[in-house]
Design an enzyme around this catalytic site. Structure first.
Site, PDB file in Angstrom:
ATOM      1  N   ASP A   1       0.812  -1.128   0.034  1.00 31.10           N
ATOM      2  CA  ASP A   1      -0.095  -0.025  -0.037  1.00 31.10           C
ATOM      3  C   ASP A   1       0.818   1.184  -0.042  1.00 31.10           C
ATOM      4  O   ASP A   1       0.421   2.457  -0.383  1.00 31.10           O
ATOM      5  CB  ASP A   1      -0.863  -0.093   1.207  1.00 31.10           C
ATOM      6  CG  ASP A   1      -0.414   0.273   2.440  1.00 31.10           C
ATOM      7  OD1 ASP A   1       0.820  -0.583   2.754  1.00 31.10           O
ATOM      8  OD2 ASP A   1      -0.544   1.393   3.249  1.00 31.10           O
TER       9      ASP A   1
ATOM     10  N   GLU B   1       5.630   9.844   3.132  1.00 30.29           N
ATOM     11  CA  GLU B   1       5.446   8.548   2.608  1.00 30.29           C
ATOM     12  C   GLU B   1       4.324   8.386   1.340  1.00 30.29           C
ATOM     13  O   GLU B   1       3.425   9.168   1.313  1.00 30.29           O
ATOM     14  CB  GLU B   1       5.000   7.729   3.629  1.00 30.29           C
ATOM     15  CG  GLU B   1       4.599   6.004   3.276  1.00 30.29           C
ATOM     16  CD  GLU B   1       4.139   5.284   4.542  1.00 30.29           C
ATOM     17  OE1 GLU B   1       4.340   4.072   4.248  1.00 30.29           O
ATOM     18  OE2 GLU B   1       3.696   5.914   5.432  1.00 30.29           O
TER      19      GLU B   1
ATOM     20  N   TYR C   1      -5.822   0.786   9.022  1.00 30.22           N
ATOM     21  CA  TYR C   1      -6.889   1.030   8.258  1.00 30.22           C
ATOM     22  C   TYR C   1      -8.200   0.680   8.780  1.00 30.22           C
ATOM     23  O   TYR C   1      -8.974   0.264   8.251  1.00 30.22           O
ATOM     24  CB  TYR C   1      -6.735   0.234   6.734  1.00 30.22           C
ATOM     25  CG  TYR C   1      -5.561   0.864   5.780  1.00 30.22           C
ATOM     26  CD1 TYR C   1      -5.858   2.106   5.315  1.00 30.22           C
ATOM     27  CD2 TYR C   1      -4.428   0.229   5.920  1.00 30.22           C
ATOM     28  CE1 TYR C   1      -4.709   2.632   4.508  1.00 30.22           C
ATOM     29  CE2 TYR C   1      -3.469   0.821   4.969  1.00 30.22           C
ATOM     30  CZ  TYR C   1      -3.567   2.043   4.286  1.00 30.22           C
ATOM     31  OH  TYR C   1      -2.450   2.543   3.645  1.00 30.22           O
TER      32      TYR C   1
ATOM     33  N   ASP D   1       5.575   0.230   3.297  1.00 29.36           N
ATOM     34  CA  ASP D   1       5.838  -1.009   3.910  1.00 29.36           C
ATOM     35  C   ASP D   1       5.495  -1.961   3.391  1.00 29.36           C
ATOM     36  O   ASP D   1       5.659  -1.911   1.720  1.00 29.36           O
ATOM     37  CB  ASP D   1       4.671  -1.015   5.261  1.00 29.36           C
ATOM     38  CG  ASP D   1       3.198  -0.485   4.711  1.00 29.36           C
ATOM     39  OD1 ASP D   1       2.912  -0.888   3.801  1.00 29.36           O
ATOM     40  OD2 ASP D   1       2.650  -0.162   5.715  1.00 29.36           O
TER      41      ASP D   1
END
Length: 465
Positions: free
Chosen positions: A86, A445, A237, A89
């Site tokens: 995603d 990120e 999430y 990571d």
């Protein structure tokens, strides 16, 4: 550790999705950036996020095969290789992956004709995800929604090619519902079925049939996956907004893909029950209300569906809520197809100007003069919060780099050795400050669901600058 929420000061995920929605209502304006170059790079980014066995035409050469045993854990024995990581990571989170897929498909459906030679790469980006989502939904009554233990993963800084963290598989089923992630998965499969309708009819039918099955499961066994899998998916999430919007969102895409009357009736019947008009001033992986209303309102604008009039009103209100200095009044379109927002009229030209301003800000028209897309322009983030980008590639450093051995690269002030071209980072804080530093993950990120709506925006502006 990856940023997983829009509640932080990071602005780009919501801005891009909002700008994408604005474009659905607007007309051309003047150019100041190489949007076609940015489009190419925004699609290339997805190849850097691939999990699984990479294909011969892989263009991001510093990546290698990874996570080739996903799904092989005891008690699962399902091929769950492939899909996307995603963000920075090495976990595969099904909820944002499905949303990314829906938005990529929507970009192609509405703006694919503007993508030129990049269209084939955009379609490949969708298929890389849908191939995985088909695996994740291969068992009736089960959706595999995550591969990888996020806490284990976030305690390490290692290349996906070296992963030795837990690849735990998480699922929802009849006894442990997840209407949110299942609904978004159904939406993704339905939207993608439109993309492949003329390109690969058999694959398109497979996607649509699977979308129908997954939606029926999501609707019949209602509940939030955050309740069923709280320890695994929260706070990463966690579905704060509830699962109701995903059910409507899925029904809207199934209606668009299948034109079946039952989905139209479902939408009309459940508009109030599933709270279609709630929190209409945002749009992202957790909150689909604005997307629902914009998607459905297009039916009204084309003169096809008066029974969806209330959705158009909600979409008008959403558009007005985005204009600087405007509150959130309920509005109606005039015959000229403009939106009156209090004392301001949201004309197509104004909406497009607003969308373009947001895109240009990301590409470098900002107080720092910094492009927030890696590899675009002369100044862009060099120390993004991304494991694969920040660690030496397998080609440069064939020996394994262990979990904690990667920490020195994470803390290093040096630029990342591998450019993740096209990656759009989280963005500056509310004061326009941007620390180009890996530990500041909220700002530095990238994520797949930042890039997905940007693809459609850049495609439009590359042809209609």
């Amino acid at each position: 550790m990856a940023r997983k929420s829009f509640s932080s000061p990071v602005i780009f995920p919501a801005v891009l999705a909002v700008s994408f929605a604005l474009l659905l209502f607007a007309n051309p304006i003047l150019a100041s950036h190489d949007y076609r170059d940015a489009l190419r790079k925004s699609i290339l980014f997805f190849e850097g996020q691939r999990s699984g066995r990479l294909p011969p035409d892989q263009r991001v050469k510093w990546r290698r095969d990874s996570a080739l045993r996903d799904g092989s854990t005891a008690g699962v024995h399902v091929d769950l290789t492939g899909g996307y990581y995603d963000a920075g990571d090495n976990v595969k989170f099904g909820f944002p992956m499905a949303f990314t897929t829906t938005l990529l498909a929507w970009s192609i459906i509405d703006f694919g004709r503007n993508m030129g030679p990049e269209l084939k790469n955009a379609v490949k980006a969708v298929k890389w995800s849908t191939d995985y989502l088909l695996k994740a939904t291969s068992k009736p009554g089960v959706v595999y929604v995550q591969v990888g233990d996020a806490f284990s993963d976030h305690s390490c800084w290692e290349r996906p090619e070296d992963m030795d963290t837990l690849r735990t598989v998480y699922k929802i089923d009849n006894a442990h519902p997840g209407s949110d992630v299942a609904g978004e998965t159904a939406a993704a499969l339905a939207a993608a079925s439109i993309v492949f309708r003329s390109r690969d009819p058999a694959y398109s039918r497979l996607l649509l049939n699977r979308a129908v099955r997954v939606f029926n499961f999501a609707d019949k066994h209602r509940g939030a996956y955050s309740s069923s899998l709280h320890a695994a998916v929260c706070p990463f999430y966690c579905d704060v907004n509830g699962y109701q919007d995903e059910l409507l969102w899925a029904a809207a895409w199934l209606h668009k893909a299948s034109r079946r009357r039952g989905y139209r009736e479902y939408i009309v019947k459940n508009e109030v029950v599933l709270r279609a008009g709630d929190t209409i001033n945002e749009f992202g992986w957790d909150n689909k209300h604005a997307g629902i209303n914009v998607l459905i309102s297009k039916e009204v604008l084309m003169g096809k569906a008066e029974y969806f009039e209330s959705f158009k009103q909600n979409a008008d209100g959403f558009i007005c809520s985005l204009l600087p200095g405007i509150s959130h009044p309920q509005v109606q379109y005039s015959p000229e197809k403009v939106v009156p927002c209090g004392e301001t009229t949201a004309s197509p030209a104004l909406l497009k100007q607003l969308a373009k301003r947001q895109v240009n800000y990301i590409l470098g028209d900002n107080p720092l003069g910094l492009s927030y897309m890696v590899g675009y322009g002369s100044r862009f983030p060099r120390r993004i919060h991304h494991r694969g980008s920040s660690l030496p590639s397998v080609a440069a450093h064939p020996a394994r780099i262990g979990c904690k051995a990667g920490s020195r690269y994470f803390l290093s002030p040096n630029p990342n050795p591998n450019l993740l071209v096209g990656a759009v980072v989280g963005g500056p804080n509310i004061l326009d400050a941007f620390p180009d530093s890996r530990p500041y993950f909220q700002e530095s990120e990238p994520t797949t669901y930042i890039n997905a709506p940007l693809v459609g925006l850049l495609a439009f502006f590359s042809v209609h600058p």
